[in-house]
Design a protein around this motif. Structure first.
Motif: not given
Length: 55
Positions: A1-2, A16, A18-22, A26, A32, A36, A39
């Motif tokens: 989670m990000v 928070e 999921a990484e795939i949703s960053v 954005e 973020v 980090r 992306s």
């Protein structure tokens, strides 16, 4: 989670995701939280169109 934050929300109201949703978040203006890096993945270009559709 990000963890992510949005400029229009008060400090401390992070979410928070999921990484795939960053990348999607954005594009909606979220950033973020922490060390980090944002992306760098490109958005999907969609389906290919035929020559007839492009005309």
């Amino acid at each position: 989670m990000v963890r992510m934050q949005h400029a229009t929300l008060p400090a401390g109201q992070d979410i928070e995701v999921a990484e795939i949703s960053v990348a999607a978040y954005e594009r909606m203006g979220w950033t973020v939280v922490g060390g980090r890096q944002p992306s760098k993945t490109a958005a999907a270009s969609g389906r290919r169109r035929t020559q007839k559709e492009n005309s």
